[in-house]
Design a protein around this motif. Structure first.
Motif, PDB file in Angstrom:
ATOM      1  N   CYS A 294      19.618  61.426 -19.917  1.00 24.99           N
ATOM      2  CA  CYS A 294      20.951  61.015 -20.372  1.00 24.99           C
ATOM      3  C   CYS A 294      22.024  61.105 -19.289  1.00 24.99           C
ATOM      4  N   ARG A 295      21.799  61.905 -18.253  1.00 27.29           N
ATOM      5  CA  ARG A 295      22.826  62.109 -17.233  1.00 27.29           C
ATOM      6  C   ARG A 295      22.344  61.674 -15.845  1.00 27.29           C
ATOM      7  N   LYS A 296      21.574  60.602 -15.804  1.00 29.64           N
ATOM      8  CA  LYS A 296      21.088  60.088 -14.509  1.00 29.64           C
ATOM      9  C   LYS A 296      22.258  59.820 -13.597  1.00 29.64           C
ATOM     10  N   PRO A 297      22.160  60.046 -12.323  1.00 26.55           N
ATOM     11  CA  PRO A 297      20.986  60.431 -11.539  1.00 26.55           C
ATOM     12  C   PRO A 297      20.835  61.940 -11.371  1.00 26.55           C
ATOM     13  N   PHE A 298      21.592  62.728 -12.131  1.00 25.97           N
ATOM     14  CA  PHE A 298      21.501  64.176 -12.010  1.00 25.97           C
ATOM     15  C   PHE A 298      20.120  64.676 -12.434  1.00 25.97           C
ATOM     16  N   ARG A 299      19.745  65.833 -11.872  1.00 23.93           N
ATOM     17  CA  ARG A 299      18.542  66.569 -12.260  1.00 23.93           C
ATOM     18  C   ARG A 299      19.012  67.932 -12.750  1.00 23.93           C
ATOM     19  N   HIS A 300      18.326  68.477 -13.750  1.00 24.66           N
ATOM     20  CA  HIS A 300      18.808  69.685 -14.418  1.00 24.66           C
ATOM     21  C   HIS A 300      17.768  70.796 -14.440  1.00 24.66           C
ATOM     22  N   ALA A 301      18.245  72.002 -14.252  1.00 20.32           N
ATOM     23  CA  ALA A 301      17.467  73.218 -14.466  1.00 20.32           C
ATOM     24  C   ALA A 301      18.155  73.982 -15.587  1.00 20.32           C
ATOM     25  N   ILE A 302      17.386  74.696 -16.371  1.00 19.40           N
ATOM     26  CA  ILE A 302      17.920  75.373 -17.549  1.00 19.40           C
ATOM     27  C   ILE A 302      17.774  76.883 -17.395  1.00 19.40           C
TER      28      ILE A 302
ATOM     29  N   THR B  41      22.512  77.356 -20.021  1.00 20.98           N
ATOM     30  CA  THR B  41      23.270  76.838 -18.896  1.00 20.98           C
ATOM     31  C   THR B  41      22.436  75.747 -18.242  1.00 20.98           C
ATOM     32  N   LEU B  42      23.034  74.573 -18.046  1.00 16.49           N
ATOM     33  CA  LEU B  42      22.379  73.470 -17.352  1.00 16.49           C
ATOM     34  C   LEU B  42      22.929  73.428 -15.935  1.00 16.49           C
ATOM     35  N   LEU B  43      22.080  73.758 -14.968  1.00 10.59           N
ATOM     36  CA  LEU B  43      22.452  73.720 -13.564  1.00 10.59           C
ATOM     37  C   LEU B  43      22.094  72.343 -13.012  1.00 10.59           C
TER      38      LEU B  43
ATOM     39  N   GLY C 284      19.079  66.496  -4.153  1.00 13.75           N
ATOM     40  CA  GLY C 284      18.780  67.913  -4.335  1.00 13.75           C
ATOM     41  C   GLY C 284      19.935  68.857  -4.095  1.00 13.75           C
ATOM     42  N   GLU C 285      21.108  68.302  -3.743  1.00 14.77           N
ATOM     43  CA  GLU C 285      22.289  69.146  -3.525  1.00 14.77           C
ATOM     44  C   GLU C 285      22.852  69.619  -4.865  1.00 14.77           C
ATOM     45  N   ARG C 286      23.242  70.895  -4.911  1.00 13.37           N
ATOM     46  CA  ARG C 286      23.855  71.440  -6.131  1.00 13.37           C
ATOM     47  C   ARG C 286      25.187  70.768  -6.407  1.00 13.37           C
ATOM     48  N   CYS C 287      25.463  70.531  -7.684  1.00  7.95           N
ATOM     49  CA  CYS C 287      26.727  69.948  -8.162  1.00  7.95           C
ATOM     50  C   CYS C 287      27.307  70.872  -9.220  1.00  7.95           C
ATOM     51  N   PRO C 288      27.839  72.024  -8.828  1.00  4.89           N
ATOM     52  CA  PRO C 288      28.315  72.991  -9.817  1.00  4.89           C
ATOM     53  C   PRO C 288      29.436  72.456 -10.698  1.00  4.89           C
ATOM     54  N   GLU C 289      30.202  71.477 -10.212  1.00  3.52           N
ATOM     55  CA  GLU C 289      31.270  70.892 -11.036  1.00  3.52           C
ATOM     56  C   GLU C 289      30.721  70.126 -12.238  1.00  3.52           C
ATOM     57  N   ALA C 290      29.421  69.802 -12.230  1.00  2.00           N
ATOM     58  CA  ALA C 290      28.794  69.073 -13.338  1.00  2.00           C
ATOM     59  C   ALA C 290      27.960  69.984 -14.237  1.00  2.00           C
ATOM     60  N   ASP C 291      27.867  71.287 -13.915  1.00  2.00           N
ATOM     61  CA  ASP C 291      27.099  72.229 -14.737  1.00  2.00           C
ATOM     62  C   ASP C 291      27.675  72.276 -16.157  1.00  2.00           C
ATOM     63  N   LEU C 292      26.797  72.456 -17.123  1.00  2.44           N
ATOM     64  CA  LEU C 292      27.200  72.499 -18.531  1.00  2.44           C
ATOM     65  C   LEU C 292      26.707  73.766 -19.211  1.00  2.44           C
TER      66      LEU C 292
END
Length: 132
Positions: free
Chosen positions: A16-24, A45-47, A53-61
């Motif tokens: 649902c949030r392409k192109p992001f990749r998520h870790a839980i 927490t969705l990281l 592969g760069e972290r996007c902390p502003e998009a964390d949920l």
């Protein structure tokens, strides 16, 4: 921890949030229930990482999943900015101002979150129905 729940949430978020990749991650103070339980209450927490592969902390949920009566509800909120709107998803989506809690318009980047919330609610409710 329940790998099935985490995999379901991560795969749904990736879709649902392409192109992001998520870790839980489960919040330390939140129980991690098993899929198919009668009660499914937890806070995750969705990281987020971008396609490189760069972290996007502003998009964390933060995703809170909870039962209310026989219905499953979710709230989704951006972690980096408490002032951004929060999505409550029950039978329909409701956006709330992050500061006042009053109803507000969907933000520009809200459609993928609504899609994620609908998908999770349907999948998680379905897993509970199969276990009954």
């Amino acid at each position: 921890m329940n790998a099935d729940l985490f995999q379901l949430v991560a795969a749904s978020a990736d879709l649902c949030r392409k192109p992001f990749r998520h870790a839980i991650l489960a919040r330390d103070d939140s129980p991690t229930p098993l899929l198919g339980q009668d009660e499914l209450d937890c806070c995750l927490t969705l990281l987020v990482r971008d396609a490189s592969g760069e972290r996007c902390p502003e998009a964390d949920l933060e995703v809170e999943i909870y039962q209310s009566g026989h219905d499953l509800h979710l709230t989704l909120a951006w972690i980096a900015d408490e002032g951004r709107p929060i999505l409550w998803q029950g039978s329909h989506p409701v956006w709330m101002d992050g500061q006042s809690g009053l109803r507000c318009e969907r933000p520009d980047e809200g459609a993928p979150l609504e899609s994620l919330a609908r998908r999770l609610r349907a999948l998680l409710a379905g897993s509970q129905d199969r276990a009954s």
